[in-house]
Design an enzyme around this catalytic site. Structure first.
Site, PDB file in Angstrom:
ATOM      1  N   LYS A 104       0.810  -1.222   0.000  1.00  0.00           N
ATOM      2  CA  LYS A 104       0.000   0.000   0.000  1.00  0.00           C
ATOM      3  C   LYS A 104       0.845   1.273   0.000  1.00  0.00           C
ATOM      4  CE  LYS A 104      -4.458  -1.569   1.279  1.00  0.00           C
ATOM      5  NZ  LYS A 104      -4.270  -2.924   1.853  1.00  0.00           N
ATOM      6  N   GLU A 135      -9.903   7.029   3.511  1.00  0.00           N
ATOM      7  CA  GLU A 135     -10.792   6.105   4.206  1.00  0.00           C
ATOM      8  C   GLU A 135      -9.991   4.854   4.507  1.00  0.00           C
ATOM      9  OE1 GLU A 135     -10.397   6.031   0.982  1.00  0.00           O
ATOM     10  OE2 GLU A 135     -10.117   3.861   0.773  1.00  0.00           O
ATOM     11  N   SER A 141       1.678  -9.861  -0.746  1.00  0.00           N
ATOM     12  CA  SER A 141       1.248  -8.463  -0.637  1.00  0.00           C
ATOM     13  C   SER A 141       1.575  -7.824   0.703  1.00  0.00           C
ATOM     14  CB  SER A 141      -0.256  -8.349  -0.917  1.00  0.00           C
ATOM     15  OG  SER A 141      -1.000  -9.174  -0.041  1.00  0.00           O
TER      16      SER A 141
HETATM   17  C1  PLP Z   1      -5.148  -3.976   1.648  1.00  0.00           C
HETATM   18  C2  PLP Z   1      -4.447  -5.267   1.416  1.00  0.00           C
HETATM   19  C3  PLP Z   1      -4.848  -6.159   0.391  1.00  0.00           C
HETATM   20  C4  PLP Z   1      -6.054  -5.927  -0.465  1.00  0.00           C
HETATM   21  O1  PLP Z   1      -6.051  -4.760  -1.210  1.00  0.00           O
HETATM   22  P1  PLP Z   1      -5.815  -4.762  -2.793  1.00  0.00           P
HETATM   23  O2  PLP Z   1      -6.146  -3.383  -3.203  1.00  0.00           O
HETATM   24  O3  PLP Z   1      -6.731  -5.789  -3.380  1.00  0.00           O
HETATM   25  O4  PLP Z   1      -4.395  -5.122  -3.011  1.00  0.00           O
HETATM   26  C5  PLP Z   1      -4.111  -7.313   0.195  1.00  0.00           C
HETATM   27  N1  PLP Z   1      -3.043  -7.613   0.967  1.00  0.00           N
HETATM   28  C6  PLP Z   1      -2.631  -6.798   1.962  1.00  0.00           C
HETATM   29  C7  PLP Z   1      -1.448  -7.181   2.779  1.00  0.00           C
HETATM   30  C8  PLP Z   1      -3.321  -5.597   2.216  1.00  0.00           C
HETATM   31  O5  PLP Z   1      -2.908  -4.789   3.214  1.00  0.00           O
END
Ligand code: PLP
Length: 393
Positions: free
Chosen positions: A89, A111, A377
């Site tokens: 993010k 948000e 992610s």
């Molecule tokens: C917020 C988040 C997601 C989901 O958000 P996307 O916009 O679909 O990437 C996935 N993995 C992690 C670790 C997150 O913090």
């Protein structure tokens, strides 16, 4: 680009900007300025430098040996979990704060659901010395108290959204209302590839650093720049869009997006939008979302707060409809087991969101020598309580 956005802000049938008239000047300013600003050499230099020295990029592409043995293919992890603040993010938050500065904005709003995007936004606001207000559902503030504390420690004001179900969609409504009331001095940092055009495109471009690096790294490590499969989890879809971006035109690369099935697709407690959703308008764009017959948004459910979203970004809706990417779903139980497996086979505790992508490996059949890239992610520190409660450590 065949799968990219057109001049009107659409990906096939999806996208656009369905906004109240009072937001039109803000969205129009962004639309006219963002491509110009983000193409300026000085912007690019500052973005690249912060990604390197502040975020810690490039994130490694790691050949996971024990996972590779288990699944009979070369499984590569793209390590977004190693970024500052623990997920992908921050890539988008850095891009948008630099843009906001150049637009002369003095105040940032955002948000947040689980608080991950709120923390990333509060972080870049502290970095730049800009005022930060984060809207968060009152229920989410209770569920995610440590992230509320983090945002406050970083100097942000966290405002509870007390209408409706007091969760993410109510926080989004409050943020929109704030932006309408403060159109001149405020920029709204949206955290995923959702919202009115140009947000989905802008966020995808900032996150596309993930696949830009991965392609180069795979070439260095294997002599090939194209893997057989690319896999990522999808909430709104920003890590997946970043991971897919530079592979979209390589038709031989199979793209797999993993949604949260929650307690099961038919359980009434799910967030599997591509299975349960239909076409409609959510947060300012035409996309696929979970809604009742009379168009009320259905409250989604997933054990992972980051996948607990009733829609997917418009580009995902398009990739789904034309079948360029395959959309699958994984239950809470499957994801938690995959999170445990990854911890014990690779020494990496993944975010529960990420664990959904890992869980899909169990269902796949590979040919020997296949190269597979999974977007890790985020890291699992924030999810320890959930893991502990589930496994009883
Ligand atoms: C917020 C988040 C997601 C989901 O958000 P996307 O916009 O679909 O990437 C996935 N993995 C992690 C670790 C997150 O913090």
């Amino acid at each position: 680009m065949k799968y990219g956005v057109n001049e009107l802000g659409y990906y096939g049938d999806f996208g656009g900007a369905y906004i109240p008239e009072m937001l039109y000047p803000n969205i129009e300013e962004l639309r006219q300025q963002y491509l110009k600003i983000t193409a300026e050499p000085e912007f690019i230099a500052e973005f690249d430098q912060l990604l390197k020295d502040y975020v810690g990029r490039p994130s490694p592409l790691y050949l996971a040996k024990r996972f590779s043995e288990r699944y009979g293919a070369n499984i590569f992890f793209k390590r977004e979990d190693l970024n500052h603040t623990g997920s992908h993010k921050i890539n988008n938050a850095i891009g948008q704060i630099l843009l906001a500065q150049r637009l002369g904005k003095k105040r940032i709003i955002a948000e947040t659901g689980a608080g991950q995007h709120g923390v990333a936004t509060a972080t870049v606001c502290a970095l730049m010395g800009i005022e930060c207000v984060v809207y968060m559902g009152e229920v989410d503030m209770e569920r995610q108290a440590p992230n509320v504390a983090r945002m406050k420690m970083l100097g942000a004001t966290v405002v509870p959204a007390i209408s409706g179900s007091k969760t993410l969609k109510d926080a989004t409504n409050e943020a929109m209302r704030d932006w309408i009331n403060n159109p001149v001095d405020t920029h709204y940092i949206i955290g995923s590839v959702v919202g009115p055009y140009p947000y989905p495109e802008m966020v995808a471009r900032f996150q596309s650093i993930i696949s830009l690096e991965a392609k180069k790294q795979l070439l260095e490590q294997t002599g090939k720049d194209l893997p057989e499969y690319v896999i990522a989890c999808v909430g709104g879809g920003s890590n997946a869009m970043g991971m897919f971006y530079h592979f979209l035109d390589d038709e031989d690369v199979k793209l797999i997006a993993v949604e949260a099935a929650g307690k099961g697709v038919d359980s009434g407690h799910s967030a599997a939008t591509s299975v349960l959703g239909c076409e409609g308008i959510l947060h300012g764009s035409r996309t696929i979302l979970m809604q009742t017959n009379d168009g009320q948004v259905i409250e989604p459910y997933s054990i992972s707060a980051g996948l607990d979203y009733p829609g997917i970004g418009p580009q995902h809706a398009h990739l789904h409809k034309i079948k360029r990417a395959q959309y699958v779903s994984i239950t809470d139980d499957e994801a938690l087991q995959a999170g445990l497996l990854c911890s014990q086979l690779e020494g990496i505790i993944p975010a529960i969101e990420t664990a959904h992508a890992l869980a899909h490996l169990e269902r796949m059949k590979f040919n020997p020598g296949d190269n597979v890239i999974i977007c890790i992610s985020g890291r699992g520190d924030k999810d320890l309580t959930t893991y502990i409660n589930y496994f009883g450590f």
